[in-house]
Design an enzyme around this catalytic site. Structure first.
Site, PDB file in Angstrom:
ATOM      1  CG  HIS A 474      -2.246   0.666   0.989  1.00  0.00           C
ATOM      2  ND1 HIS A 474      -2.503   1.455  -0.102  1.00  0.00           N
ATOM      3  CD2 HIS A 474      -3.397   0.674   1.721  1.00  0.00           C
ATOM      4  CE1 HIS A 474      -3.728   1.919  -0.051  1.00  0.00           C
ATOM      5  NE2 HIS A 474      -4.307   1.460   1.061  1.00  0.00           N
ATOM      6  CG  ASP A 478      -2.893   5.100  -4.149  1.00  0.00           C
ATOM      7  OD1 ASP A 478      -2.238   5.027  -3.097  1.00  0.00           O
ATOM      8  OD2 ASP A 478      -2.793   6.019  -4.978  1.00  0.00           O
TER       9      ASP A 478
END
Length: 503
Positions: A474, A478
């Site tokens: 992450h 995204d």
């Protein structure tokens, strides 16, 4: 005068065999009944002993060749072997009577750790196949080293006698470190008479014979020691089938002991019922890398499901023609590889990695295909998979899979991956969250195909469904990019024509 060595009777309905290993080379002295080579049939391994004492003149059927019953394997020249040991045993009365030379019996050669691969600096000695005092032939396997990812065999650099083992089993050795010492052939410590004498089979002599190489490998993979396997070969030699029986016996539940008189059970302590086994270097590395991945990446997993109807129909329609033309089976992995490549082109951050404060985007796809082996999980890499056809991908996967199972993957073949696919479905997994293979930023988890009721255009129908899981870093990917990637994979698999039209 020469004597022919021919293929023995192989058994009922068995007409041919493959020459697996030659234990002698042309020019070697052999004794009566000394093992010359090993043949492998569909069901058993057959040893071929020497019919006479002499010298192996030539080898007619090399390793890997297929031979029929009574086919010529080699020729032995009679009489030469008797002179050779006698000549070797003849020594000067005093050491000072004979000057030292480069070919003197005292000449020693160090056995060194071979090159282990890029960025690999040490290894563990996992198995010695010879012991101090054993006679060895040039290129005969001495020991096996285990690195973080692969096993490395160490052959004898010269013929002679293994006079010293410098690194015992379990020892950690550095690259180019010293493993042992071989004295030149013919040394006074060489058990020359041993090659001529043929001792009667017994429990003690059975420990001195050379076990089949295939059996050694099977024992190493199964984690069995030599003492745990009963050999059925000549003089107690362990064969591959013996290892298989030992594995089956170890996994079978122990027979219930009959107790004529009921007695109160004596409870053993927990410690007595435990077994402590040192982790292999490969298992230690797997544990270390997986924990590093969890500690370093901001790992998250997103899920979806795919209807496999169209892929299965397309595969069934063309699998026979595909096999006939390309010589390899059409599997699901090529479809998933192509679908991931298609999605990586749209969401390039999933194919990127973080280097300090930089993001490194890869304008190529080196696809890692996770594979389970008897010694642990490995990830061979198919380089430039984005430039390959379906057939090229299937051939590469088959080749890498075979190497992984045989423990013959090189370090280079497991480095440089940009994205990984892991297929837990082959083991029956319905849903899982795969762990990233650092420094990669994405890994796709495949799972088992299961018929489930689905609502299609207002109707409940049964469809072959598979859950998909994408674990991603992450820090660089995204949620929108991860979901988009997985949706694109789903769309490509549910309508494979999109792959052909780049949609």
């Amino acid at each position: 005068m020469t004597t022919e060595v021919r293929v023995p009777t192989l058994g009922e309905s068995v007409t041919e065999a493959t020459v697996a290993t030659w234990f002698k080379k042309p020019g070697d002295a052999v004794a009566v009944d000394e093992m010359l080579c090993e043949l492998e049939t569909d069901k058993v391994t057959v040893e071929v002993p020497s019919p006479i004492a002499g010298t192996l003149a030539d080898i007619v059927a090399a390793e890997g060749e297929t031979v029929g019953v009574d086919a010529l394997l080699a020729n032995i020249a009679e009489g030469d072997s008797a002179a050779a040991p006698a000549k070797a045993a003849k020594a000067p009365a005093k050491a000072e009577d004979t000057p030292k030379s480069a070919n003197d019996d005292a000449a020693e050669t160090d056995v060194m750790v071979p090159t282990l691969g890029e960025s690999v600096s040490e290894a563990t000695v996992s198995n010695w196949f010879k012991k101090e005092g054993d006679t060895v032939a040039q290129d005969e396997m001495l020991c096996e080293l285990e690195t973080d990812k692969v096993s490395v065999e160490v052959p004898a650099p010269v013929a002679g006698v293994l006079t010293k083992i410098s690194a015992a089993e379990g020892a950690t050795v550095q690259a180019n470190g010293k493993l042992g010492v071989i004295s030149g052939s013919g040394g006074t410590t060489a058990p020359a008479p041993k090659s001529v004498e043929v001792p009667a089979p017994s429990a003690s002599t059975g420990r001195d014979v050379e076990d089949a190489p295939s059996a050694k490998k099977a024992m190493a993979e199964a984690g069995l020691s030599r003492d745990q396997v009963t050999g059925s070969g000549r003089d107690g030699r362990v064969m591959k089938d013996d290892v298989a029986r030992a594995v089956s016996a170890a996994s079978a539940p122990p027979p219930a002991a009959s107790a004529p008189t009921p007695r109160a059970p004596v409870a053993a302590s927990d410690t007595e019922r435990e077994e402590r086994v040192k982790m292999t270097r490969l298992r230690q590395t797997i544990a270390k890398r997986l924990k590093e991945s969890q500690n370093t990446a901001a790992m998250l997993t997103t899920y979806n499901e795919v209807d496999m109807t169209e892929v299965m129909a397309l595969r069934n329609e063309y699998k026979d023609l595909f096999l006939k033309k390309h010589g390899v089976k059409l599997g699901f992995m090529s479809f998933f590889t192509k679908a991931c490549i298609h999605a990586l082109n749209e969401v390039p951050e999933v194919n990127a990695e973080i280097d300090g404060t930089d993001v490194v985007y890869k304008n190529f796809v080196h696809m890692g295909i996770a594979a389970g082996t008897p010694t642990g999980l490995v990830v061979p890499v198919i380089r430039d998979a984005d430039a390959m056809s379906f057939a090229g991908i299937e051939k590469a996967i088959a080749e890498m899979g075979a190497k992984a199972r045989d423990g013959k993957l090189s370090m280079a073949e497991m480095q440089g991956g940009t994205f990984t696919i892991s297929n837990g479905g082959v083991y029956g997994s319905l849903m899982s969250s795969p762990i990233l293979n650092p420094p990669q930023s994405g890994i796709l988890g495949m799972h088992k195909i299961q018929d489930r009721p689905m609502a299609i255009k207002g109707q409940v129908v049964i469809r072959p469904m598979m859950y998909l899981a994408l674990s991603y870093d992450h820090r660089i990917v995204d949620g929108k990019g991860a979901v988009t990637f997985l949706v694109r994979v789903k769309e490509a698999l549910e309508d494979p024509r999109r792959l052909l039209m780049d949609l």
